[in-house]
Design a protein around this motif. Structure first.
Motif, PDB file in Angstrom:
ATOM      1  N   PHE A 412       0.830  -1.207   0.000  1.00 40.47           N
ATOM      2  CA  PHE A 412       0.000   0.000   0.000  1.00 40.47           C
ATOM      3  C   PHE A 412       0.867   1.261   0.000  1.00 40.47           C
ATOM      4  CE2 PHE A 412      -2.153   3.331   2.512  1.00 40.47           C
ATOM      5  CZ  PHE A 412      -3.256   3.554   1.694  1.00 40.47           C
ATOM      6  N   ASP A 413       1.979   1.220   0.734  1.00 38.00           N
ATOM      7  CA  ASP A 413       2.850   2.400   0.813  1.00 38.00           C
ATOM      8  C   ASP A 413       3.522   2.703  -0.520  1.00 38.00           C
ATOM      9  OD1 ASP A 413       2.417   3.194   3.462  1.00 38.00           O
ATOM     10  OD2 ASP A 413       3.781   1.661   4.220  1.00 38.00           O
ATOM     11  N   VAL A 414       3.687   1.694  -1.362  1.00 39.67           N
ATOM     12  CA  VAL A 414       4.233   1.931  -2.708  1.00 39.67           C
ATOM     13  C   VAL A 414       3.224   2.727  -3.531  1.00 39.67           C
ATOM     14  CG1 VAL A 414       5.061   0.841  -4.836  1.00 39.67           C
ATOM     15  CG2 VAL A 414       5.612  -0.182  -2.610  1.00 39.67           C
ATOM     16  N   PHE A 415       1.930   2.375  -3.399  1.00 39.18           N
ATOM     17  CA  PHE A 415       0.886   3.139  -4.103  1.00 39.18           C
ATOM     18  C   PHE A 415       0.784   4.558  -3.552  1.00 39.18           C
ATOM     19  CE2 PHE A 415      -0.630  -1.288  -4.804  1.00 39.18           C
ATOM     20  CZ  PHE A 415      -0.605  -1.271  -6.187  1.00 39.18           C
ATOM     21  N   VAL A 416       0.960   4.697  -2.229  1.00 39.24           N
ATOM     22  CA  VAL A 416       0.968   6.033  -1.611  1.00 39.24           C
ATOM     23  C   VAL A 416       2.103   6.866  -2.210  1.00 39.24           C
ATOM     24  CG1 VAL A 416       1.426   7.301   0.543  1.00 39.24           C
ATOM     25  CG2 VAL A 416      -0.103   5.323   0.556  1.00 39.24           C
ATOM     26  N   MET A 417       3.265   6.254  -2.341  1.00 42.67           N
ATOM     27  CA  MET A 417       4.423   6.938  -2.927  1.00 42.67           C
ATOM     28  C   MET A 417       4.111   7.428  -4.341  1.00 42.67           C
ATOM     29  SD  MET A 417       8.042   5.244  -4.044  1.00 42.67           S
ATOM     30  CE  MET A 417       7.268   4.518  -5.506  1.00 42.67           C
TER      31      MET A 417
END
Length: 500
Positions: A412-417
């Protein structure tokens, strides 16, 4: 006491410990320089290794990583306009424009030297005044932290790139983003839209990587990999790449930035991610030529690199004297103490005096090692500018993805990035400053949490925020800064109208 100091210094005078510190500094610089990785990740990676070591050896390794990682962020900030760490955001503002003008060596040299000086002076302050400073820091409660947060918000005007309105919009966007997730104190979920992944809110690393690293990569892709973007000095590098004339008149800048960095570092929960931007803003506001900031002058690099490295010494004050970590990295260093059955606090200087002074000596030696390693690497670092962007940028993106994922082990944090990368790219296209959004994102929770705590403590009465001497002082300074900013904008508009 003198015998404890001598014993502490002698405790690190061991080939094995010196090699561990050199390894820590070297790895810290590499981790700090790679966009997407953080100092906290580096310390977390090496923490289990220290379990089987002597306390002084393990802790020396951790503080060496801390020092190397904090300084290493300047390398990618200057060469790629991508801050390696949150504490090197302000270094991008003048460091990269200098690199674009062919002054990458000078920018790196100034950053390295003032990183060393900022850290060195803060460690001396730590050694001499730690217990006394800790007692003052204990006087800071929710009223004081709220006021410091409000005061810090007034620095946004200096980061607004010529438009106060755009700066305010950017900072408010940062504050709004910080509201996502579970609210402090009440624990109500806010703006999650039923997505459980959003309950924890956004963490700083994916947001920072997206706004600066991914946005910069997208901008570079749009420019179709122009090879003429930056040049490298072809002249022989002498010393650190700058002359005494280049840093003439930087004394005031250095001392102010060092005091800001050390002071903010002492306050738990603040740290280098805030102080580098505040120092840059203060120095810019008091400069005789504020219009030159952001165009590539050494003043901006001196302010940012002095303060963020000074914050490392400040952050260790509450850790050693009160057992309170000043930031995420010192929280892991606290874990390093606990692994060896040592509890930092007021009694540490009495029960483990030899260890404490050994750590002080390790800080100074690691700082010197950082200076030497980065000096030897200047020629290597500048060659990074000659690497074709079609090879460099995919590598940067890979490290960004690894860093975003590694922060919480969530895809999920990759998509946030990527999401914040698009926001950062849009802000660049619309000429909105990116620094205020980071400042708002960091300061939003500090202001909100301490406002709620203060009102709970006073049973809903706002007067203690004004009657507390320290809180009142910061609110008055904030009000004065705001008034001066508004006055400056009005004068600027009048002059623009008269010129038209």
């Amino acid at each position: 006491m003198s015998s404890d100091i001598v014993a502490g210094v002698l405790s690190i005078c061991d080939v094995k410990i010196m090699l561990l510190m050199l390894l820590g500094v070297f790895m810290g610089i590499i981790i700090g320089a790679i966009p997407g990785l953080s100092v906290t990740m580096g310390v977390a990676l090496f923490l289990p290794i220290t379990f089987g070591m002597e306390p002084v050896a393990g802790l020396s390794l951790l503080v060496a990583l801390y020092i190397g990682g904090t300084s290493g962020g300047l390398i990618s900030a200057i060469l790629l306009r991508i801050p390696g760490t949150a504490s090197s955001v302000a270094t991008c503002f003048d460091g990269h424009p200098m690199a674009e003008k062919g002054e990458a060596t000078k920018a790196l040299g100034v950053g390295i030297v003032f990183s060393f000086l900022g850290g060195f002076v803060s460690y001396i302050i730590l050694m001499l005044l730690a217990p006394a400073i800790a007692k003052i820091a204990l006087q800071f409660g929710p009223y004081e932290y709220f006021s410091i947060g409000i005061f810090s918000m007034t620095m946004i005007a200096s980061l607004a790139s010529g438009s106060l309105v755009k700066g305010i919009i950017s900072s408010l966007l940062g504050v709004m983003i910080s509201f996502v997730g579970i609210a402090p104190i009440t624990s109500f979920t806010r703006f999650t839209f039923g997505e459980s992944e959003l309950n924890a809110g956004f963490t700083i690393l994916p947001v920072l990587i997206g706004l600066f690293a991914v946005a910069q990569v997208l901008t570079s892709v749009e420019e179709k990999f122009k090879k003429e973007d930056m040049t490298v000095q072809s002249c022989k590098i002498k010393g650190f790449g700058f002359t005494r004339e280049d840093i003439k008149g930087q004394g005031w800048n250095f001392w102010v930035s060092m005091l800001i960095g050390t002071g903010i570092g002492i306050l738990p929960g603040m740290g280098g991610s805030i102080c580098n931007i505040i120092s840059y803003s203060v120095v810019k506001n008091h400069s005789k030529y504020p219009e030159k900031f952001g165009t590539g002058i050494v003043d901006g690099i001196v302010a940012s690199e002095t303060s963020n490295n000074a914050s490392t010494g400040g952050a260790l004050v509450p850790l050693l004297t009160l057992g309170l970590p000043g930031d995420n990295t010192t929280a892991l260093i606290l874990a390093g103490f606990m692994i060896h059955g040592i509890t930092p606090g007021p009694l540490l200087f009495r029960s483990e005096a030899k260890l404490v002074y050994g750590i002080f000596a390790a800080l100074i030696v690691s700082n010197i090692m950082m200076l030497i390693v980065e000096y030897m690497g200047i020629r290597v670092f500048t060659r990074l500018l000659t690497v074709p962007k079609n090879l460099l940028l995919p590598i940067v993106i890979v490290f960004c993805v690894v860093g975003a994922f590694g922060s919480n082990n969530r895809v999920f944090d990759v998509f946030v990035m990527m999401f914040f990368g698009l926001i950062g790219y849009g802000m660049k296209k619309l000429n909105y400053p990116q620094a205020p959004i980071i400042l708002g994102f960091i300061l939003g929770p500090i202001v909100e949490t301490n406002l709620r705590r203060g009102l709970m403590k006073s049973q809903g009465d706002f007067m203690p925020f004004l009657t507390s001497p320290i809180s009142c002082l910061f609110l008055i300074i904030a009000a004065v800064m705001l008034a001066l900013t508004i006055r400056k904008e009005i004068v600027k508009l009048k002059r623009a109208g008269a010129a038209a």
